[in-house]
Structure formats: C-alpha cells, structure tokens
Motif scaffolding. Structure first.
Motif, PDB file in Angstrom:
ATOM      1  N   LYS A  53       4.302  12.226   5.171  1.00  0.00           N
ATOM      2  CA  LYS A  53       4.121  10.677   4.957  1.00  0.00           C
ATOM      3  C   LYS A  53       4.224  10.540   3.423  1.00  0.00           C
ATOM      4  CE  LYS A  53       2.427   9.047   9.468  1.00  0.00           C
ATOM      5  NZ  LYS A  53       1.354   8.324  10.226  1.00  0.00           N
ATOM      6  N   ASP A  54       3.294  10.983   2.984  1.00  0.00           N
ATOM      7  CA  ASP A  54       2.847  11.081   1.530  1.00  0.00           C
ATOM      8  C   ASP A  54       4.112  11.432   0.760  1.00  0.00           C
ATOM      9  OD1 ASP A  54       0.625  10.257   2.117  1.00  0.00           O
ATOM     10  OD2 ASP A  54      -0.475  12.064   1.285  1.00  0.00           O
ATOM     11  N   PHE A  55       4.848  12.278   1.088  1.00  0.00           N
ATOM     12  CA  PHE A  55       6.091  12.995   0.371  1.00  0.00           C
ATOM     13  C   PHE A  55       7.186  11.927   0.424  1.00  0.00           C
ATOM     14  CE2 PHE A  55      10.078  15.551  -0.333  1.00  0.00           C
ATOM     15  CZ  PHE A  55       9.846  15.768  -1.612  1.00  0.00           C
ATOM     16  N   ALA A  56       7.257  11.339   1.732  1.00  0.00           N
ATOM     17  CA  ALA A  56       8.443  10.428   1.989  1.00  0.00           C
ATOM     18  C   ALA A  56       8.288   9.064   1.293  1.00  0.00           C
ATOM     19  CB  ALA A  56       8.301  10.038   3.466  1.00  0.00           C
ATOM     20  N   LYS A  57       6.790   8.676   1.234  1.00  0.00           N
ATOM     21  CA  LYS A  57       6.605   7.135   0.522  1.00  0.00           C
ATOM     22  C   LYS A  57       6.971   7.603  -1.120  1.00  0.00           C
ATOM     23  CE  LYS A  57       3.094   5.776   3.285  1.00  0.00           C
ATOM     24  NZ  LYS A  57       1.370   5.668   3.615  1.00  0.00           N
ATOM     25  N   LYS A  91      -1.230  20.572  12.637  1.00  0.00           N
ATOM     26  CA  LYS A  91      -0.113  19.522  12.504  1.00  0.00           C
ATOM     27  C   LYS A  91      -0.232  18.299  11.725  1.00  0.00           C
ATOM     28  CE  LYS A  91       2.814  17.336  16.069  1.00  0.00           C
ATOM     29  NZ  LYS A  91       3.089  17.251  17.633  1.00  0.00           N
ATOM     30  N   LYS A  92      -1.748  17.880  11.974  1.00  0.00           N
ATOM     31  CA  LYS A  92      -2.026  16.609  11.509  1.00  0.00           C
ATOM     32  C   LYS A  92      -1.883  16.720   9.972  1.00  0.00           C
ATOM     33  CE  LYS A  92      -6.147  13.567  11.034  1.00  0.00           C
ATOM     34  NZ  LYS A  92      -7.644  13.206  11.346  1.00  0.00           N
ATOM     35  N   ALA A  93      -2.158  17.639   9.373  1.00  0.00           N
ATOM     36  CA  ALA A  93      -2.170  17.804   7.787  1.00  0.00           C
ATOM     37  C   ALA A  93      -0.799  17.777   7.388  1.00  0.00           C
ATOM     38  CB  ALA A  93      -2.470  19.262   7.490  1.00  0.00           C
ATOM     39  N   TYR A  94       0.118  18.361   8.269  1.00  0.00           N
ATOM     40  CA  TYR A  94       1.721  18.387   7.911  1.00  0.00           C
ATOM     41  C   TYR A  94       1.993  17.106   7.816  1.00  0.00           C
ATOM     42  CZ  TYR A  94       1.670  23.527   7.672  1.00  0.00           C
ATOM     43  OH  TYR A  94       1.671  24.781   7.219  1.00  0.00           O
ATOM     44  N   GLY A 141       0.677  -1.285  -0.034  1.00  0.00           N
ATOM     45  CA  GLY A 141      -0.034  -0.090  -0.133  1.00  0.00           C
ATOM     46  C   GLY A 141       0.806   1.289   0.106  1.00  0.00           C
ATOM     47  N   ILE A 142       2.005   1.357  -0.652  1.00  0.00           N
ATOM     48  CA  ILE A 142       3.008   2.456  -0.620  1.00  0.00           C
ATOM     49  C   ILE A 142       2.962   2.986  -1.816  1.00  0.00           C
ATOM     50  CG2 ILE A 142       5.395   3.395  -0.393  1.00  0.00           C
ATOM     51  CD1 ILE A 142       6.056   0.786   1.258  1.00  0.00           C
ATOM     52  N   PRO A 143       2.528   4.365  -2.002  1.00  0.00           N
ATOM     53  CA  PRO A 143       2.337   4.919  -3.329  1.00  0.00           C
ATOM     54  C   PRO A 143       3.810   5.243  -3.767  1.00  0.00           C
ATOM     55  CG  PRO A 143       1.710   6.250  -1.834  1.00  0.00           C
ATOM     56  CD  PRO A 143       1.949   5.247  -1.094  1.00  0.00           C
ATOM     57  N   THR A 181       3.361  10.789 -12.706  1.00  0.00           N
ATOM     58  CA  THR A 181       2.088  11.523 -12.251  1.00  0.00           C
ATOM     59  C   THR A 181       1.834  11.568 -10.829  1.00  0.00           C
ATOM     60  OG1 THR A 181       1.294   9.425 -12.934  1.00  0.00           O
ATOM     61  CG2 THR A 181       1.183  11.149 -14.578  1.00  0.00           C
ATOM     62  N   THR A 182       2.429  10.358 -10.025  1.00  0.00           N
ATOM     63  CA  THR A 182       2.337  10.304  -8.763  1.00  0.00           C
ATOM     64  C   THR A 182       2.668  11.285  -8.002  1.00  0.00           C
ATOM     65  OG1 THR A 182       2.774   7.922  -8.964  1.00  0.00           O
ATOM     66  CG2 THR A 182       2.855   9.161  -6.686  1.00  0.00           C
ATOM     67  N   TRP A 183       3.736  12.120  -8.277  1.00  0.00           N
ATOM     68  CA  TRP A 183       4.344  13.403  -7.721  1.00  0.00           C
ATOM     69  C   TRP A 183       3.436  14.486  -7.792  1.00  0.00           C
ATOM     70  CZ3 TRP A 183      10.058  14.644  -6.796  1.00  0.00           C
ATOM     71  CH2 TRP A 183      10.752  13.634  -6.230  1.00  0.00           C
ATOM     72  N   THR A 184       2.796  14.684  -9.035  1.00  0.00           N
ATOM     73  CA  THR A 184       1.848  15.706  -9.173  1.00  0.00           C
ATOM     74  C   THR A 184       0.589  15.629  -8.148  1.00  0.00           C
ATOM     75  OG1 THR A 184       2.389  15.705 -11.551  1.00  0.00           O
ATOM     76  CG2 THR A 184       0.550  16.727 -11.087  1.00  0.00           C
ATOM     77  N   PHE A 185       0.286  14.079  -8.322  1.00  0.00           N
ATOM     78  CA  PHE A 185      -1.071  13.990  -7.625  1.00  0.00           C
ATOM     79  C   PHE A 185      -0.650  14.075  -6.075  1.00  0.00           C
ATOM     80  CE2 PHE A 185      -3.702  10.788  -5.124  1.00  0.00           C
ATOM     81  CZ  PHE A 185      -4.921  11.315  -5.454  1.00  0.00           C
ATOM     82  N   ILE A 186       0.331  13.913  -5.547  1.00  0.00           N
ATOM     83  CA  ILE A 186       0.475  14.227  -4.029  1.00  0.00           C
ATOM     84  C   ILE A 186       0.787  15.441  -3.870  1.00  0.00           C
ATOM     85  CG2 ILE A 186       2.381  13.884  -2.342  1.00  0.00           C
ATOM     86  CD1 ILE A 186       0.604  11.364  -2.935  1.00  0.00           C
TER      87      ILE A 186
END
Length: 345
Positions: free
Chosen positions: A321-325, A313-316, A125-127, A288-293
């Motif tokens: 997490k998404d950027f790290a993935k 804080k929750k949003a950040y 489940g890692i994008p 396209t993943t980077w654009t979507f994130i």
C-alpha cells in the motif's frame, strides 16, 4: 492653443504604448502573486506531506509531550539549517539543489497546478514524492530522469540496508521482551538519543527538501526574503505540530512499535545516515519519501520474519500500500508536467 493640441495628439498617438505598459505591469503583478502564492502552497503541502518521514516517529513517541515544546525544538533546527545554507551558498537556501532548475522567466497560473494537487493529496493523507510533484514542472527531461534514477536507487538501498540491519538487531531491540525491559533509567538515555537523532535527521531532510519548498522563489534570496519565508515556515510548522501531524501521520502509527522511543530513535538514525551519505553524493534532487518508505519496508519485513511470522502477509500488504501511494505521486506529477507543456504550447 496649438501647443495644447500638440500635447493631446502626442498622448493619443502613444496611447497604445501606455496601454501596453499598463498590461505589462498588471502581468508582472499577477506573476508576483503567483510566485508568492505558489511558495505558500508548496511550503505547506511539502512539509505536511513529508513530515511523517522526519518528525513522524518523533511525534508518535512523544505524543504525551506538549505540542509547542516539540515545535520549538524542530523550529530551532529549521532556523539553523536555513540560515547556515543561506550564508554558505550566498543566498541560496537549497544547498545547490536547484542549480540545474532555473527560475522561469514568466510564471503563468498553471504552475500552481502542482502545489495545489499536492495540497489535495495531502489532505487525503496520501504520502507522495513531493520532489516529483513540485520539481517536475520546472525541470527538463534530463533532470527528471536523474531525479527518478536517484530516488529509485535510494528506495532499493534503504530497503536492503534496513532489512539487513534489522535482521541483526530486531530480536534485541524490537521483541516484546526487549521493549518491556526498557526501564526508566535507560529510557532517559534513549529519550536524549531520540531527540539528537531527530535533530540530525530533520536537518538532513531540510537540506534535501528546501528545493521543493523554495522552487517558486528567486535562487538568491535577500535578507528580507529570507526572514519572510522563515516566518511562513514557522507558522506552518506550528499548525502541523498542533494537529499532531494530521491524517498522514497514520502511516507511521500503523508500523510496529513506532510509539516506542527506542524504536523511533533507531528509525531516525538509519534514515538520517542514508540521507547524509547517499543524498549528499551529488546535488541532484531526490525523493526523500521513497527512501523513507524503503526504510520502513525493510524494517517491517525483518521484524515480521523474525518475531511475527504468522503476520507476514499483513506486513506485505502494508508495504504494498505504501509503495502504491508513492507511485501515485510519480504518476500524477508526470501528468501535471505534460499538462503544463500543453499550456505552454
């Protein structure tokens, strides 16, 4: 007797050549198996990993609809986009995205490392960027640098654009009051708008990511090859829709209001327009993943800043997490590219 001896001697002298020909035939058969197996694995892994970008909000907001209805709708768009590209570019279904990435003369087993790795990552489940993961092992350093540059700019452009747009529209469309006031009459219009925006986005994503799916196959497909590959893609789509996107769908479900049909429509529209204008500026493949994130990140920052400051804080954390993935995918793809260079030596 002499004739028979001569024939036997001729066969004996040419035995190494026959043996060599046999080895060549076996090698070609093995390479053909790798080509088709690579296409099959890459097709499933790319679509399963990237489905959240284009169909994630569509699945989330239509979770009560039967899966085969959603699959049929997406399949019509897929068939139209694939066949149109095949006709337009004389057998090239990638819309020129592989012009600078030729098919290797030989296809050893290690080319399967990239799609197999992507398959494993997707099951967790890692994008990740399927563009970097799949195309890096086929590309020159110059092409890889071009893909990375275009993808990084795409992420920044998506984040800034989504941030500005949602700072303007968030209170009107994303507040609790606005969501509650979406009556049944307006909801019907938004339902039609969402299916239209999904069709537009899905076609734009396919134009970008057909390169990742078809990189194992010849750059010019015959009609039987086109039909064979289309059948495979439709079967994969049916499985993914039946499982409602799988584990990776959680990335979308965690974001604000993605199950709301109006919110989903706006996300798809903005993302589709970015791919249409920026992705088609040239035929260099992009993530396209980077654009979507980036779109989701800008949206989350704006919504939390205007409507949920106490949860910034929750949003950040979610954005981080998404950027790290997605960076995991870049790192792994570069590692695999180096491994393949090592095997080549």
């Amino acid at each position: 007797m002499i004739t028979n001896v001569s024939v036997i001697c001729w066969h004996f002298q040419d035995y190494p050549e026959f043996k060599k020909r046999g080895s060549v035939n076996q090698l070609r058969q093995m390479e053909n198996s790798i080509i088709y197996l690579g296409f099959l694995i890459a097709a499933y892994a790319v679509i399963a990993n990237d489905v959240i970008q284009t169909l994630g909000t569509f699945l989330a907001s239509n979770h009560k609809q039967k899966w085969w209805v959603l699959w049929g709708f997406a399949s019509v768009i897929l068939c139209a986009t694939l066949i149109y590209g095949w006709n337009l570019h004389q057998g090239d279904v990638t819309y020129g995205r592989l012009d600078k990435i030729p098919l290797p003369e030989t296809m050893p087993w290690w080319y399967l490392l990239a799609p197999l790795t992507l398959l494993v990552i997707t099951r967790f489940g890692i994008p990740v960027s399927t563009t970097f993961m799949i195309l890096s092992v086929f590309s020159s350093q110059q092409v890889i640098e071009g893909m990375v540059f275009k993808s990084v700019i795409g992420y920044a452009l998506a984040l800034v654009t989504a941030l500005i747009i949602y700072l303007v529209i968030a209170k009107r469309f994303e507040s609790d009051e606005a969501l509650e006031n979406l009556d049944k009459k307006n909801k019907r219009y938004w339902l039609a708008a969402q299916w239209a925006s999904t069709a537009f986005l899905w076609s734009q994503w396919l134009i970008q990511d057909f390169a990742n799916i078809y990189v194992f196959l010849p750059r010019q497909l015959s009609f039987p090859e086109l039909m064979m590959s289309l059948t495979v893609l439709l079967g994969i789509m049916a499985y993914i829709f039946n499982s409602r996107g799988g584990k990776i769908q959680k990335i979308v479900n965690q974001k604000s209001n993605t199950r709301n049909i109006r919110s989903a429509t706006l996300i798809d529209l903005f993302y589709g327009l970015l791919l249409f204008f920026y992705g088609n500026m040239n035929n260099i493949p992009m993530s396209t993943t980077w654009t979507f994130i980036g779109v989701l990140a800008g949206r989350e920052i704006a919504i939390h800043y205007l409507l949920r400051k106490q949860h910034m804080k929750k949003a950040y954390v979610l954005i981080g997490k998404d950027f790290a993935k997605v960076n995991i995918g870049l790192a792994v793809s570069i590692l695999i590219a180096f491994l393949i260079q090592f095997f080549k030596v």
